[in-house]
Design a protein around this motif. Structure first.
Motif, PDB file in Angstrom:
ATOM      1  N   UNK A  23       0.811  -1.215   0.000  1.00 23.37           N
ATOM      2  CA  UNK A  23       0.000   0.000   0.000  1.00 23.37           C
ATOM      3  C   UNK A  23       0.842   1.262   0.000  1.00 23.37           C
ATOM      4  N   UNK A  24       2.140   1.158   0.301  1.00 27.41           N
ATOM      5  CA  UNK A  24       3.021   2.329   0.255  1.00 27.41           C
ATOM      6  C   UNK A  24       3.570   2.481  -1.153  1.00 27.41           C
ATOM      7  N   UNK A  25       4.011   3.689  -1.476  1.00 22.47           N
ATOM      8  CA  UNK A  25       4.600   3.936  -2.790  1.00 22.47           C
ATOM      9  C   UNK A  25       5.855   3.084  -2.942  1.00 22.47           C
ATOM     10  N   UNK A  26       5.885   2.228  -3.953  1.00 26.03           N
ATOM     11  CA  UNK A  26       7.003   1.310  -4.173  1.00 26.03           C
ATOM     12  C   UNK A  26       7.462   1.405  -5.618  1.00 26.03           C
ATOM     13  N   UNK A  27       8.761   1.413  -5.824  1.00 25.09           N
ATOM     14  CA  UNK A  27       9.331   1.378  -7.168  1.00 25.09           C
ATOM     15  C   UNK A  27       9.577  -0.079  -7.506  1.00 25.09           C
ATOM     16  N   UNK A  28       9.031  -0.521  -8.631  1.00 25.96           N
ATOM     17  CA  UNK A  28       9.147  -1.926  -9.021  1.00 25.96           C
ATOM     18  C   UNK A  28       9.637  -2.031 -10.457  1.00 25.96           C
ATOM     19  N   UNK A  29      10.287  -3.153 -10.738  1.00 24.84           N
ATOM     20  CA  UNK A  29      10.719  -3.455 -12.103  1.00 24.84           C
ATOM     21  C   UNK A  29      10.458  -4.933 -12.302  1.00 24.84           C
ATOM     22  N   UNK A  30       9.589  -5.236 -13.266  1.00 30.02           N
ATOM     23  CA  UNK A  30       9.145  -6.606 -13.417  1.00 30.02           C
ATOM     24  C   UNK A  30       8.399  -7.003 -12.154  1.00 30.02           C
TER      25      UNK A  30
END
Length: 98
Positions: A23-30
């Motif tokens: 629910x927190x802002x998360x940076x994701x890749x794949x």
């Protein structure tokens, strides 16, 4: 809403990173979470882009890239208009054009 950040390259191959609110802002890749800058709030916080840009695994990927970011806005997810505004301000603060 959620966002995809597209980091341009002079060669035409793009580097993309998702900004999800899980629910927190998360940076994701794949399927991999790269960084969750602030686990105390569900919103994008100023300066959180810098945490991504300074990751040891991410900074080499930014070499030879233009200093502009294209944010792609997706209408699904838990992000808000305020998160988008904060993201744009954060990009500019880090020296990237939108």
């Amino acid at each position: 809403m959620n966002f995809t950040l597209v980091f341009s390259n002079y060669e035409g191959s793009e580097l993309t990173v998702g900004l999800l609110f899980i629910p927190c802002a998360a940076r994701v890749q794949g399927g991999e979470i790269l960084v969750i800058p602030d686990q105390t709030t569900p919103h994008h916080q100023q300066g959180s882009l810098g945490r991504l840009l300074n990751l040891a695994i991410f900074t080499p990927k930014l070499k030879m890239r233009a200093k502009n970011i294209l944010p792609v806005i997706h209408n699904t997810g838990h992000g808000t208009e305020e998160d988008l505004s904060s993201l744009i301000t954060d990009c500019k603060f880090e020296g990237h054009s939108i």
